[in-house]
Design a protein around this motif. Structure first.
Motif, short mmCIF file in Angstrom:
data_model
loop_
_atom_site.label_atom_id
_atom_site.label_comp_id
_atom_site.label_asym_id
_atom_site.label_seq_id
_atom_site.Cartn_x
_atom_site.Cartn_y
_atom_site.Cartn_z
N ALA A 1 -1.38 7.08 -17.20
CA ALA A 1 -1.74 5.53 -16.90
C ALA A 1 -0.92 4.84 -15.91
N ALA A 2 0.32 5.25 -15.72
CA ALA A 2 0.99 4.56 -14.70
C ALA A 2 0.60 4.89 -13.39
N GLY A 3 0.19 6.37 -13.47
CA GLY A 3 -0.29 6.92 -11.87
C GLY A 3 -1.66 6.16 -11.62
N ASP A 4 -2.46 6.09 -12.73
CA ASP A 4 -4.12 5.30 -12.70
C ASP A 4 -3.54 3.87 -12.02
N THR A 5 -2.88 3.26 -12.76
CA THR A 5 -2.44 1.99 -12.27
C THR A 5 -1.90 1.87 -10.64
N PHE A 6 -0.98 2.51 -10.25
CA PHE A 6 -0.53 2.73 -8.88
C PHE A 6 -1.59 2.91 -7.99
N PHE A 7 -2.27 3.81 -8.45
CA PHE A 7 -3.56 4.32 -7.69
C PHE A 7 -4.38 3.00 -7.54
N GLY A 8 -4.93 2.38 -8.45
CA GLY A 8 -5.49 1.32 -8.44
C GLY A 8 -5.23 0.08 -7.49
N ILE A 9 -3.81 -0.18 -7.40
CA ILE A 9 -2.94 -1.11 -6.67
C ILE A 9 -3.04 -0.55 -5.21
N ILE B 1 0.90 -1.14 0.04
CA ILE B 1 0.03 0.11 -0.15
C ILE B 1 0.83 1.41 0.08
N PRO B 2 1.72 1.35 0.83
CA PRO B 2 2.56 2.63 0.91
C PRO B 2 3.61 2.76 -0.31
N LEU B 3 3.95 1.64 -0.77
CA LEU B 3 5.03 1.76 -1.88
C LEU B 3 4.06 2.05 -3.09
N ALA B 4 2.83 1.53 -3.30
CA ALA B 4 2.14 1.98 -4.73
C ALA B 4 1.72 3.52 -4.48
N GLY B 5 1.40 3.93 -3.20
CA GLY B 5 1.10 5.23 -3.04
C GLY B 5 2.25 6.22 -3.05
N TRP B 6 3.27 5.61 -2.89
CA TRP B 6 4.74 6.70 -3.20
C TRP B 6 5.09 6.55 -4.39
N ALA B 7 4.64 5.44 -5.24
CA ALA B 7 4.95 5.05 -6.68
C ALA B 7 3.93 6.33 -7.26
N GLU C 1 -5.52 1.48 -3.91
CA GLU C 1 -6.73 1.51 -3.31
C GLU C 1 -7.33 -0.26 -3.14
N ASN C 2 -6.73 -1.10 -4.19
CA ASN C 2 -7.32 -2.38 -3.89
C ASN C 2 -6.62 -2.95 -2.71
N LEU C 3 -5.34 -2.85 -2.47
CA LEU C 3 -4.65 -3.33 -1.46
C LEU C 3 -5.08 -3.01 -0.17
N ALA C 4 -5.65 -1.56 -0.15
CA ALA C 4 -6.15 -1.05 1.16
C ALA C 4 -7.79 -1.69 1.35
N THR C 5 -8.48 -1.89 0.20
CA THR C 5 -9.72 -2.67 0.56
C THR C 5 -9.23 -4.15 1.13
N LEU C 6 -8.40 -4.78 0.54
CA LEU C 6 -7.71 -6.13 0.87
C LEU C 6 -7.39 -5.94 2.53
N PHE C 7 -6.73 -4.88 2.75
CA PHE C 7 -6.27 -4.83 4.19
C PHE C 7 -7.60 -4.64 5.06
N LEU C 8 -8.57 -4.11 4.75
CA LEU C 8 -9.71 -4.05 5.45
C LEU C 8 -10.57 -5.19 5.93
N VAL C 9 -10.56 -5.94 4.57
CA VAL C 9 -11.08 -7.23 4.59
C VAL C 9 -10.23 -8.00 5.66
N LEU C 10 -8.84 -8.17 5.57
CA LEU C 10 -7.96 -8.95 6.49
C LEU C 10 -8.29 -8.34 7.93
N ALA C 11 -8.41 -6.94 8.17
CA ALA C 11 -8.48 -6.64 9.36
C ALA C 11 -9.68 -7.09 10.08
N GLY C 12 -10.76 -7.00 9.21
CA GLY C 12 -12.00 -7.83 9.74
C GLY C 12 -11.90 -9.18 10.28
N ILE C 13 -11.29 -9.88 9.42
CA ILE C 13 -11.06 -11.41 9.73
C ILE C 13 -10.14 -11.60 10.91
N HIS C 14 -8.98 -10.66 10.91
CA HIS C 14 -8.17 -10.53 11.99
C HIS C 14 -8.87 -10.37 13.57
#
Length: 184
Positions: free
Chosen positions: A133-141, A101-107, A143-156
């Protein structure tokens, strides 16, 4: 490899766990509430979001290095095989997200130059393509990893609560020392 004091995590691992968790929660709050602010305040809040994100990245690398040098306490023998698999998968994916997440945000923001971290120092722009296009790709990564993180946090959290209140096996005491010693 140094073993943590079984059956609970050691002090460094506990502090890193809760500090990273607090920073990640802060970052979600910062980005969610930034949308409703006037533009100048929004930019300040996003700058803080970036600083906290870089902090999460740095602390997560430290946490991974610590974990490689200090084996965590063993999972409790009372866990079912599916619980062991799920626990390992969730923890592995947490590490992927805490770095990704932070690497994609930094990129994503590297096209604009270095990232200031609390005004104390700057992280250089990453050598990534600076196209929209690259910025959009990194933004998508990001956001998607952040969503995954929220799901994982819920499971945890649900897993921790299940072990604490249904199984009553003291698993939560592995990361919250004042709850008592967990059973092995």
């Amino acid at each position: 490899m140094i073993h943590e004091t079984a059956p609970r995590y050691g002090g460094v691992a506990i502090v890193l766990h809760w500090l990273i968790a607090l920073l990640i929660a802060t970052n979600f709050i910062l980005v969610w509430t930034a949308e409703d602010l006037p533009e100048a305040q929004q930019m300040q809040q996003i700058a803080l979001h970036k600083s906290v994100g870089i902090s999460v990245l740095i602390l997560s690398v430290i946490r991974i290095l610590w974990r490689l040098a200090h084996r965590p306490p063993p999972l409790q023998r009372s866990l079912q095989p599916w619980e062991r698999v799920l626990a390992r998968a969730v923890h592995t994916l947490f590490y992927v997200a805490m770095i990704g997440i932070p690497l994609a945000g930094w990129a994503m923001v590297s096209a604009r130059g270095p990232v200031s971290v609390f005004g104390l120092f700057s992280m250089p722009a990453l050598p990534v393509p600076t196209t929209k296009a690259a910025g959009d790709t990194f933004f998508g990564i990001h956001e998607n990893l952040a969503t995954l993180f929220l799901v994982l946090a819920g499971i945890h959290v649900l897993g921790a609560l299940k072990h604490q209140f249904l199984d009553r096996d003291g698993t939560l005491g592995r990361m919250i020392p004042f709850l008592g010693r967990p059973r092995v």
